[in-house]
Write a protein that holds these residues in place. Structure first.
Motif, mmCIF file in Angstrom:
data_model
loop_
_atom_site.group_PDB
_atom_site.id
_atom_site.type_symbol
_atom_site.label_atom_id
_atom_site.label_comp_id
_atom_site.label_asym_id
_atom_site.label_seq_id
_atom_site.Cartn_x
_atom_site.Cartn_y
_atom_site.Cartn_z
ATOM 1 N N PRO A 181 0.655 -1.226 -0.024
ATOM 2 C CA PRO A 181 -0.083 -0.015 0.043
ATOM 3 C C PRO A 181 0.724 1.240 -0.084
ATOM 4 O O PRO A 181 2.178 1.331 0.334
ATOM 5 N N VAL A 182 0.106 2.288 -0.475
ATOM 6 C CA VAL A 182 1.151 3.790 -0.464
ATOM 7 C C VAL A 182 0.904 4.392 1.078
ATOM 8 O O VAL A 182 -0.003 3.940 1.670
ATOM 9 N N GLU A 183 1.910 4.795 1.310
ATOM 10 C CA GLU A 183 2.068 5.363 2.676
ATOM 11 C C GLU A 183 1.052 6.453 3.030
ATOM 12 O O GLU A 183 0.424 7.342 1.942
ATOM 13 N N HIS A 184 0.555 6.566 4.317
ATOM 14 C CA HIS A 184 -0.610 7.485 4.408
ATOM 15 C C HIS A 184 -0.285 8.976 4.132
ATOM 16 O O HIS A 184 -1.163 9.760 3.421
ATOM 17 N N ARG A 185 0.999 9.398 4.330
ATOM 18 C CA ARG A 185 1.316 10.872 4.272
ATOM 19 C C ARG A 185 1.324 10.898 2.932
ATOM 20 O O ARG A 185 0.841 12.118 2.302
ATOM 21 N N VAL A 186 1.713 10.143 1.789
ATOM 22 C CA VAL A 186 1.650 10.484 0.518
ATOM 23 C C VAL A 186 0.067 10.309 -0.053
ATOM 24 O O VAL A 186 0.091 11.303 -0.882
ATOM 25 N N ILE A 187 -0.674 9.636 0.338
ATOM 26 C CA ILE A 187 -2.021 9.792 -0.019
ATOM 27 C C ILE A 187 -2.690 10.813 0.331
ATOM 28 O O ILE A 187 -3.213 11.626 -0.610
ATOM 29 N N GLU A 188 -2.070 11.448 1.384
ATOM 30 C CA GLU A 188 -2.967 12.897 1.815
ATOM 31 C C GLU A 188 -2.572 13.922 0.877
ATOM 32 O O GLU A 188 -3.158 15.079 0.512
ATOM 33 N N GLU A 189 -1.268 13.812 0.475
ATOM 34 C CA GLU A 189 -0.681 14.948 -0.273
ATOM 35 C C GLU A 189 -1.376 14.814 -1.835
ATOM 36 O O GLU A 189 -1.673 16.076 -2.282
ATOM 37 N N VAL A 190 -1.472 13.601 -2.231
ATOM 38 C CA VAL A 190 -2.296 13.356 -3.519
ATOM 39 C C VAL A 190 -3.867 14.024 -3.538
ATOM 40 O O VAL A 190 -4.215 14.839 -4.163
ATOM 41 N N LEU A 191 -4.432 13.536 -2.395
ATOM 42 C CA LEU A 191 -5.765 14.211 -2.168
ATOM 43 C C LEU A 191 -5.871 15.510 -1.803
ATOM 44 O O LEU A 191 -6.758 16.193 -2.531
ATOM 45 N N MET B 69 -4.041 15.478 -9.724
ATOM 46 C CA MET B 69 -3.571 14.745 -8.929
ATOM 47 C C MET B 69 -2.522 13.778 -9.152
ATOM 48 O O MET B 69 -1.821 12.849 -8.748
ATOM 49 N N ARG B 70 -2.867 13.083 -10.571
ATOM 50 C CA ARG B 70 -1.934 12.311 -11.328
ATOM 51 C C ARG B 70 -0.444 12.905 -11.280
ATOM 52 O O ARG B 70 0.505 12.072 -11.054
ATOM 53 N N LEU B 71 -0.504 14.151 -11.506
ATOM 54 C CA LEU B 71 0.780 14.687 -11.573
ATOM 55 C C LEU B 71 1.498 14.926 -10.164
ATOM 56 O O LEU B 71 2.650 14.583 -10.119
ATOM 57 N N LYS B 72 0.714 14.954 -9.416
ATOM 58 C CA LYS B 72 1.106 15.253 -8.010
ATOM 59 C C LYS B 72 1.829 13.961 -7.637
ATOM 60 O O LYS B 72 2.789 13.750 -6.973
ATOM 61 N N ALA B 73 1.121 12.938 -8.000
ATOM 62 C CA ALA B 73 1.340 11.602 -7.495
ATOM 63 C C ALA B 73 2.643 11.089 -8.282
ATOM 64 O O ALA B 73 3.565 10.463 -7.760
#
Length: 272
Positions: free
Chosen positions: A20-30, A98-102
């Motif tokens: 899974p993707v780290e929670h911190r990274v998920i929050e930045e994408v969202l 969001m794709r670019l941020k990812a």
């Protein structure tokens, strides 16, 4: 990271690690999506992060995917929107942001087509009046030695093939674009992803604005593509010192003035 570098590095990822993707990274994408202004104010949009990727993958086989093939990923990213003028274009803009941020955060993504929205709504538990408009696989890219991408290389039209000067069909030279400071902008715009790599959009450069048209097809994907390419133009223009935003309320009779054919829809214009 500069937008131009992100655009040049952007690619579709079809193989993912199971982790899974780290929670911190998920929050930045969202956060990138939730704070986006979009091309219609970013209103009436819900962004969903799906964690049970393996389960969703099996349930949606044949009902969504990349060229008809469902992509297995640890997560999926979904936009659901109420219907209003330009709601599809708005969704394309926000999802691609969001794709670019990812990508900037080291994740891979892949746009997925929605073949059966009702099935997708049921699997994801989306209720109410909102329409599922954008669907993306997301996770850490798998680069194992036994994995080989056998898909053909995506080609791109040249700059002079996607922009006209003053009127539809009137050739626009690279020199004319350079004089207006738009050559680098259009170079990166042509890298924008589109359904089937059709690049359904064209531009008309006028004295004080550049107009965007898109093919009139029934597929919602064409409207998503319009939103995506508006994002690429906007970000690239800002980077080149050309501030502005897209104006979508273009009024009546504009298509005739610029000779835009019936199979093309005028989406809006960007003031120069």
């Amino acid at each position: 990271m500069k937008f131009s570098k992100l655009a040049e590095e952007m690619r579709t990822v079809r193989d993912y690690k199971k982790e899974p993707v780290e929670h911190r990274v998920i929050e930045e994408v969202l956060e990138a999506g939730k704070t986006a202004i979009g091309v219609a104010g970013g209103r009436n949009v819900s962004i969903l992060w799906i964690d049970n990727g393996q389960e969703v993958f099996h349930q949606l086989s044949g009902k969504a995917g990349y060229y008809g093939k469902m992509i297995e990923a640890p997560h999926y990213l979904v936009i659901a929107s109420k219907e209003f003028p330009a709601f599809m274009e708005n969704s394309g803009y926000i999802m691609e942001l969001m794709r670019l941020k990812a990508r900037e955060l080291g994740l891979g993504t892949c746009w997925l087509s929605i073949e059966n929205e009702e099935a997708l709504r049921e699997v994801l538990g989306v209720e109410g009046e909102e329409k599922i408009t954008a669907f993306v696989a997301i996770g850490h890219e798998y680069k194992g030695i036994f994995k080989k991408d056998i898909s053909k290389q995506s080609s791109r039209l040249g700059i002079e093939e996607i922009v006209y000067l003053g009127r539809w069909g009137q050739p626009c030279t690279l020199e004319a674009l350079e004089e207006r400071g738009l050559a680098r902008v259009l170079y990166h715009v042509r890298l924008a992803p589109s359904w089937g790599n059709k690049q359904p959009w064209r531009f008309i450069m006028d004295r004080d604005k550049i107009l965007l048209t898109v093919q009139r097809e029934e597929r919602d994907a064409m409207r998503l593509d319009a939103g995506i390419v508006m994002l690429y133009f906007e970000k690239s223009a800002w980077e080149e010192g050309i501030p502005g935003r897209w104006q979508l309320d273009v009024g009546e009779g504009i298509e005739g003035k610029y000779g835009i054919p019936g199979e093309q829809k005028l989406v809006g214009y960007y003031s120069l």
